[in-house]
Scaffold this active site. Structure first.
Site, PDB file in Angstrom:
ATOM      1  N   TYR A 195      -0.906  -0.459  10.928  1.00 52.65           N
ATOM      2  CA  TYR A 195      -0.961  -0.930   9.645  1.00 52.65           C
ATOM      3  C   TYR A 195      -0.158  -0.350   8.678  1.00 52.65           C
ATOM      4  CZ  TYR A 195      -3.235  -1.143   4.858  1.00 52.65           C
ATOM      5  OH  TYR A 195      -3.525  -1.257   3.535  1.00 52.65           O
ATOM      6  N   SER A 235       1.018  -1.157   0.094  1.00 53.88           N
ATOM      7  CA  SER A 235       0.111   0.153   0.109  1.00 53.88           C
ATOM      8  C   SER A 235       0.720   1.175  -0.130  1.00 53.88           C
ATOM      9  CB  SER A 235      -0.840   0.235   1.295  1.00 53.88           C
ATOM     10  OG  SER A 235      -1.507   1.294   1.207  1.00 53.88           O
TER      11      SER A 235
END
Length: 284
Positions: free
Chosen positions: A170, A157
């Site tokens: 995360y 990501s």
């Protein structure tokens, strides 16, 4: 594929960039993984899909087969070591090798503010976003080393490539996946194996809906993303194809933001009106 006078691999057929190659795609039943599976098969790969959901596994197998691609689906959970072993054994028993590995599985959920997080939520973030990348890569890497070639693509990501205020755990896991990509590339390049990553953002998938509730302000995409539109799974799949194929034969150790320009453009903004960070807002 032979080599030209310069030593650069010659592309025999630009329309079948993965002809005859064995490609494993984790989370390959839908969304970005599904688009990767379909595009790889269209370019001649023998695709082996790892998918936790039986319905998605069957649907992608049926759809790709109907399009005359070569594909098998395996219902496995890549966060479970025994399932990873079973997947590797099945693929290697069928083909004796693996040429391309796409580690695509990941999830931002459960989204927990750090001050409310716990050891359990940290472990879940680790399992779903990082640990399986280690496990699946380790399961297939020896076969690539033995063959003296391979391409690994880690889908992570853009949040691992910039600050992510909504969940720093995360973000840290995605950053670790990106740096693992770089480190592994240096380690195994001498074996003919290339390792690269894709930092995704603003891509419409079943997991992340960037459209619902924003139908009346679609004109603001020019503010939200420098390219001026939402991303689609096929946008990610095309970059994965480039990294998997000999088109990128001299590219390794890189993490490419496939984000419509959000990393370059800044990304997250704090909205006093909303009282939180946003990557899209009707009114800041």
């Amino acid at each position: 594929m032979g080599n030209g006078a310069s030593g650069i691999p010659a592309i025999a057929d630009w329309n079948r960039l993965l002809d005859g190659r064995v490609a494993v795609v984790t989370g390959g039943g839908d969304g970005i993984g599904g688009a990767v599976s379909a595009l790889f098969a269209a370019h001649g790969a023998r695709v082996e899909v790892a998918e936790i959901d039986p319905d998605r596994a069957e649907r992608v197998r049926r759809d790709v087969t109907a399009a005359r691609g070569i594909i098998r689906s395996h219902v496995v959970d890549v966060t479970v070591d025994d399932d990873v072993t079973r997947l590797a054994e099945a693929v290697l028993a069928e083909h004796g090798r693996v040429d391309v590995l796409v580690n695509n599985v990941g999830d931002y959920r459960p989204l927990v503010a750090f001050e409310e997080s716990s050891a359990q939520s940290w472990q879940r973030m680790y399992d779903i976003n990082l640990r399986h990348v280690f496990a699946v890569t380790r399961a297939f890497l020896p076969a690539m080393i033995e063959a003296g070639r391979g391409s690994i693509v880690n889908v992570h990501s853009v949040e691992g490539m910039r600050g992510f205020p909504r969940d720093p755990v995360y973000g840290a896991m995605k950053a670790a996946a990106a740096h693992f990509t770089t480190c592994l590339a240096v380690d195994v390049g001498r074996h003919g194996i290339r390792v690269n990553g894709i930092g995704t953002d603003l891509t419409q998938t079943p997991q992340v809906d960037y459209l619902t509730g924003y139908e009346d302000v679609e004109h603001l995409w020019q503010s939200w993303a420098p390219v001026g539109r939402v991303g689609w799974p096929e946008d990610q799949a095309r970059v994965a194809l480039f990294l998997a194929s000999d088109q990128s034969a001299f590219v390794t150790g890189h993490n490419i933001p496939v984000d419509g320009g959000t990393k370059a453009g800044g990304g997250w903004l704090f909205s006093p009106r909303a009282g939180r960070f946003v990557n899209r807002s009707k009114h800041l």
